[in-house]
Every structure is written in C-alpha cells, then in structure tokens.
Enzyme design. Structure first.
Site, PDB file in Angstrom:
ATOM      1  CE1 TYR A  77     -13.322  -7.453   1.717  1.00  0.00           C
ATOM      2  CE2 TYR A  77     -11.746  -9.045   0.862  1.00  0.00           C
ATOM      3  CZ  TYR A  77     -12.032  -7.967   1.672  1.00  0.00           C
ATOM      4  OH  TYR A  77     -11.046  -7.380   2.432  1.00  0.00           O
ATOM      5  CG  ASP A  99      -9.922  -2.761  -4.328  1.00  0.00           C
ATOM      6  OD1 ASP A  99      -9.502  -2.179  -3.302  1.00  0.00           O
ATOM      7  OD2 ASP A  99     -10.801  -3.638  -4.292  1.00  0.00           O
ATOM      8  NE  ARG A 112      -7.518   5.281   3.209  1.00  0.00           N
ATOM      9  CZ  ARG A 112      -8.403   4.699   4.008  1.00  0.00           C
ATOM     10  NH1 ARG A 112      -9.533   5.306   4.310  1.00  0.00           N
ATOM     11  NH2 ARG A 112      -8.141   3.503   4.524  1.00  0.00           N
ATOM     12  NE  ARG A 166     -10.683   8.073  -2.089  1.00  0.00           N
ATOM     13  CZ  ARG A 166     -10.917   7.073  -1.257  1.00  0.00           C
ATOM     14  NH1 ARG A 166      -9.907   6.385  -0.763  1.00  0.00           N
ATOM     15  NH2 ARG A 166     -12.133   6.749  -0.915  1.00  0.00           N
ATOM     16  NE  ARG A 181      -4.029  -1.758   2.435  1.00  0.00           N
ATOM     17  CZ  ARG A 181      -4.371  -2.194   3.638  1.00  0.00           C
ATOM     18  NH1 ARG A 181      -3.908  -1.579   4.721  1.00  0.00           N
ATOM     19  NH2 ARG A 181      -5.183  -3.220   3.780  1.00  0.00           N
TER      20      ARG A 181
END
Length: 351
Positions: free
Chosen positions: A153, A76, A30, A39, A26
């Site tokens: 998921y 992703d 963020r 973003r 990652r």
C-alpha cells in the site's frame, strides 16, 4: 486474567477443548446493520477507527449477536503507515489511498518508526477500552498487517493494484525495499507488543498480499520480516499466541510453521486435512470456509461446515473461521447458521 471462555486460546495452544472455537475475520463490519448505524454516528471510517469508545461498540456487536469465542480489535491494517506520515484517506468505492506514496530510497530513509503509545495511542486506548468492557468473558485478538502487505500500500499508493510498482522496486532496487521492510518489521513488533500490554490475549499478522509473490520472493520479502516479528514477540511475551495468515499462501505452510508462531490461518484454497498432515503438531490451524458460502442457503452452509470439520478431523488445534473476511453482502442470519453448525457438529470431534 482467568477467562470464562478460553476455548480459543486453548485451541491455539493445541490443548483439549469441548468443541471447536469459532470467530470470523471482519466479524464487525458492514454486513451488520448495527455496525452501519455506529459508522454513521462516527461520520467516516477513519473517524470510527480513531474513536476508542466506538471501536469498542462495534467490536462487541458480533459477540452479542452470535456468541463467538473471541473478540478482535476493530481497527485497520494501515494504522502503522498512517502514523508514518503518508497521508492516508479513504475514497468511497475505491478504498485506501496514500497522498505520499514511497517511490525511492530517500523517501524510505526519511521514515521514522512510530511510538505506539503516542502516534498510535488511539489504538491502544481502544484495546484498553475493549478489554475493560469484555471483562473476563472472552479473549481479545490484537492484530497488524504484515510488513510486505503494508509496504504494498505504501509503495503503490492504493489498494487493488497489479503490484507492478512494488515489484519493480523489489527487483530493481531490492536494498530499498529491504530497508522499508526492516522499518515496518520493527514498527509492527512494537505495535503488537503494545497491544498485548494494553490487554490483547492473542496476536495475528495479516499478510494479505504475500500470495502475489514467487516462492523465493515470498520467503525474502514476506516471510522473513514476519519471522522477525514473531521472534520479537516470543522474546517479550512468550505466552501470548501468535497467528500468521498469508492469503493464497498454502504452499508455504512448512516455512511459516518454522517461524515459531503458534497457529497458521488458511484460506479456502488449502485443504485443512492436507495442511494438518504437513505441519503435524507444530502449530494449530485456523480456517478456512470460503466466505462466499455464507451467501448460500443455511442448510448448505451446515453441509460446508461439516465438510471442513471432517477435513481437519478429531483432536485439538483447530479454530473454525472463514478463509478471509466476511463479505459485505452476507445476510447476518447466514453467519449465525455457520456459528450454530460449528457448535452443533464440532463436539463429536473432541470426545
């Protein structure tokens, strides 16, 4: 392509290097102010993932800031199930949600295997755009979620669950889950093969949730589908290194190494030195600093880096990384302290 910096690829192949290569899971995310700006320009996370030019922009951001040894595709892990028509969207503060979770064999039977150059063309375009922008500077890592992780998921319908719905399927109707995992193994195999053709130099499979399974269930539902993917990739692109990473999977290292992969990612619950002793010369190891260390004072971060390097010891086959993704709360200068410590301290282990 001859790369100016192939340190990462050499380490994955257990070849001599001048210092331990370093990148961060990652690493585009963020915690970086420049990422947050990009973003905001995209509008939302999925729009960012589906814009090849912006994916390239955020992929390059940590490289410019830190001088890392590898880039990783910004995408992703849920792109494959999204392409299967389950209606993926992201809820602020809650994460990914599927509108049409899989709850029975009929829904699983109706799933198709997506063509990576049609339904997932935006990912391949991002790989091509990043590869072009990188030129010969650095290797690019392509990746996918593991079949078991994607299935969690798709069956649960969201992340952050107790996994009771998919475990009920595994225990009550295992044939249905086997069918889903077989389709996902086929889809991920084609997806990663297409990423390699588009310009990825190494491929990584993220098995985020394999560690929630019992040992026997891990081998059946998590490792066996990953082994099928590795077998496929080693048949179609034998020179491309493949990394397997199971979070909380330290008890399975020997079985993972038997898949034919080139490297294993470790989280911080597994000692690097002990892992090296267990797998021997079969695979390289990647990891494994606890991401929470990057919240500490930089001097303490350097101590933690030194301890990890000493644990692995001298010789090739180590890629320095975090034991999972970098935390959103990480001060960027603390990540820089980790990278600088690896650069300063690791040459002594490769003399």
């Amino acid at each position: 392509m001859h790369l100016e910096n192939d340190r990462f690829l050499r380490a994955l192949r257990r070849q001599p290097v001048d210092r331990t290569p370093v990148w961060m899971m990652r690493q585009a995310g963020r915690y970086l102010p420049e990422y947050r700006t990009t973003r905001a320009k995209a509008g939302d996370f999925l729009s960012l993932c589906r814009n090849p030019e912006l994916c390239c922009e955020v992929t390059l951001q940590p490289l410019e800031r830190y001088g890392l040894d590898a880039a990783i595709l910004f995408s992703d892990i849920l792109t494959v199930p999204d392409a299967m028509g389950l209606g993926l969207h992201f809820v602020e503060g809650e994460g990914p949600v599927f509108e049409h979770p899989l709850r029975d064999a009929h829904a699983i039977e109706a799933l198709g295997v997506p063509d990576p150059e049609t339904e997932l063309r935006y990912v391949m375009d991002a790989v091509r755009t990043i590869r072009s922008a990188l030129g010969s500077r650095l290797p690019l890592i392509g990746f996918s979620g593991s079949p078991w992780t994607l299935a969690t998921y798709m069956v649960e319908g969201a992340g952050g669950t107790d996994f009771l719905t998919i475990k009920r399927m595994a225990y009550d109707t295992p044939e249905a889950l086997d069918s889903l995992l077989a389709k996902l193994a086929a889809a991920v195999s084609l997806y990663l093969e297409a990423q390699q053709r588009a310009g990825a130099d190494a491929l990584m499979i993220f098995d985020t949730w394999g560690g929630v399974l019992s040992p026997a269930d891990y081998l059946r539902f998590s490792l066996e589908p990953m082994a099928r993917i590795v077998e496929h990739l080693k048949r179609v692109t034998p020179d491309t290194p493949v990394i397997l990473f199971t979070k909380n999977g330290g008890q399975h290292l020997e079985a993972m190494a038997e898949t034919g992969c080139d490297a294993l990612g470790l989280d911080w619950t597994t000692d690097l030195g002990a892992a090296r002793a267990r797998v021997g010369e079969r695979v390289a190891l990647q990891g494994n600093l606890d991401p929470a260390w990057l919240l500490a004072d930089p001097a303490r971060i350097e101590t933690a880096v030194a301890r990890a390097l000493a644990s692995y010891g001298k010789g090739p086959g180590h890629v320095f990384n975090l034991g999972h993704g970098i935390l959103q709360q990480t001060p960027p200068e603390h990540a820089a302290a980790m990278v600088e410590a690896v650069r300063a301290l690791s040459p002594a282990y490769h003399a």
